[in-house]
Design a protein around this motif. Structure first.
Motif: not given
Length: 432
Positions: A186-196
């Motif tokens: 919930q930091d306003g960003k999507v990491s690569l692991a989260e996106a995968k």
């Protein structure tokens, strides 16, 4: 030990070994002995088949090892990863799997009963050695690639949802919902692991539908995920009926007997009426939803459940499909050639099954399929003053044909008439 029980054990143990003793027994006792031995054989066979199938179907430990391995290597992420792999507060208990590639478990998450679902790539590998476990990250978690921007990822999501749900004006809102779900920190960003992780999950039909129907009352709530493993609320009663005959016994138990047992073990009629109203509301919800129309490809009592308040909850959404997707396949596209198939690791088999089931949808809309199921469920034990009208409404309902979108007024009229008939009977009572 009671004398009668000792005598029965004596007969069962020694009579088969002594023909002379058996010849001196009355014929009626011989019959009882044969029945007792037959019962023992049947029970032994059932136990053997259950244990024989357990090792093949129930491989949740393999799924958990693979998921946690990917998580610790930074390949995947999710809101349930710490609970599953580090804190051990998310645990698998009772196996409910019916397929070796689709693992389903009743589990606990912080002492709350939940359902845990995940897939396994290679059902033939059961040695449980970590180095030989299937590693699907090369295919399952291959997108998005490193360097993909947030705008590019949103465009990927929009194109994917459009291909599977059709052109809908609200797709942008659904993309935002998916991004919010993926943003575990919930930091306003999507990491690569989260996106995968979220990209892999969207390729599972049931997960995609749960996200699209998240606000609907009769859809189980999505509680968390880790990689392509996801956790939902548990539907306490996972079938319309109280009895599920094991598949090993279906060949030997007469259908009439199973139907009679289902009738007597089902909830009382007013409670069945309440569950039915909820099921009809679900048909309304998927008829023209915010993200298109959905087809109930298999209206089975095993897919429709209810909670302790007798509110309908869909226990299984794997047999519900987007109308846009099914129409596309029925026009000639082949499941195995679909690069963006939405059915996970057993993609081709599941997709082919859904298309075959939904092929009759051209002449039988959702409501007609549900009413076929309700004829047996509702008419048994129906109040005498209601039975005639109920039979008439259900008869009209099951004869509905053609695309629901082409007969929307008639479809809605039949559905509302049936709901009104049931609601008038149970309103202002303890069952309303």
């Amino acid at each position: 030990m009671p004398r009668a029980l000792r005598r029965l054990l004596h007969l069962m143990l020694f009579c088969p070994l002594s023909k002379g003793l058996q010849s001196r027994l009355p014929a009626i006792k011989v019959k009882y002995l044969l029945l007792a031995w037959l019962g023992i054989l049947i029970v032994s066979w059932i136990v053997y088949m259950q244990y024989a199938s357990y090792a093949e179907l129930c491989r949740g430990h393999v799924c958990q090892m693979v998921i946690c391995d990917h998580y610790r290597r930074g390949i995947i992420s999710g809101s349930s990863c710490k609970a599953l792999c580090d804190q051990k507060t998310l645990t698998l208990h009772r196996c409910m799997s019916t397929s070796s590639t689709h693992q389903v478990y009743i589990g606990l998450w912080k002492d709350r009963p939940v359902v845990i679902k995940c897939g396994i790539e290679d059902p033939g590998n059961t040695d449980g050695v970590p180095d030989t476990l299937p590693r699907p990250e090369m295919s399952l978690f291959d997108k998005p690639t490193r360097g993909t921007s947030m705008d590019e990822f949103k465009e990927m999501l929009h194109s994917f949802l459009k291909a599977n749900l059709g052109e809908q004006p609200s797709l942008s809102a659904l993309v935002d919902r998916v991004i919010t779900l993926a943003d575990v920190n919930q930091d306003g960003k999507v990491s690569l692991a989260e996106a995968k992780s979220i990209w892999a999950l969207l390729h599972i039909n049931e997960f995609l539908l749960m996200v699209a129907l998240q606000e609907k009352e009769h859809t189980p709530k999505l509680l968390g995920f880790c990689g392509d493993l996801y956790v939902t609320e548990r539907v306490i009663h996972g079938s319309l009926y109280g009895l599920e005959v094991p598949h090993q016994l279906k060949a030997v138990i007469p259908e009439a007997l199973a139907s009679s047992l289902n009738h007597w073990l089902a909830p009382s009629w007013p409670r069945r009426a309440r569950i039915t109203i909820g099921l009809l509301e679900f048909v309304e919800e998927v008829f023209h939803g915010s993200y298109g129309s959905f087809l109930i490809c298999d209206a089975s009592p095993r897919h429709v459940g209810y909670n302790t308040k007798y509110d309908c909850k869909m226990a299984n959404l794997r047999s519900v499909a987007s109308e846009a997707m099914v129409r596309a396949f029925l026009k000639g596209r082949r499941c195995e050639s679909n690069a963006d198939c939405t059915y996970g690791r057993d993609c081709t088999a599941t997709c082919d099954r859904l298309v075959r089931q939904c092929n009759t949808e051209v002449v039988q809309p959702n409501l007609a399929k549900v009413c076929v199921l309700l004829q047996d469920y509702l008419l048994f034990g129906a109040p005498s003053d209601l039975r005639g009208d109920l039979e008439k409404q259900l008869r009209t309902c099951v004869t509905l044909s053609g695309l629901a979108s082409q007969m929307e007024v008639h479809h809605s009229l039949v559905l509302n008439n049936l709901k009104t008939l049931l609601w008038k009977k149970i309103s202002n009572t303890q069952y309303s």
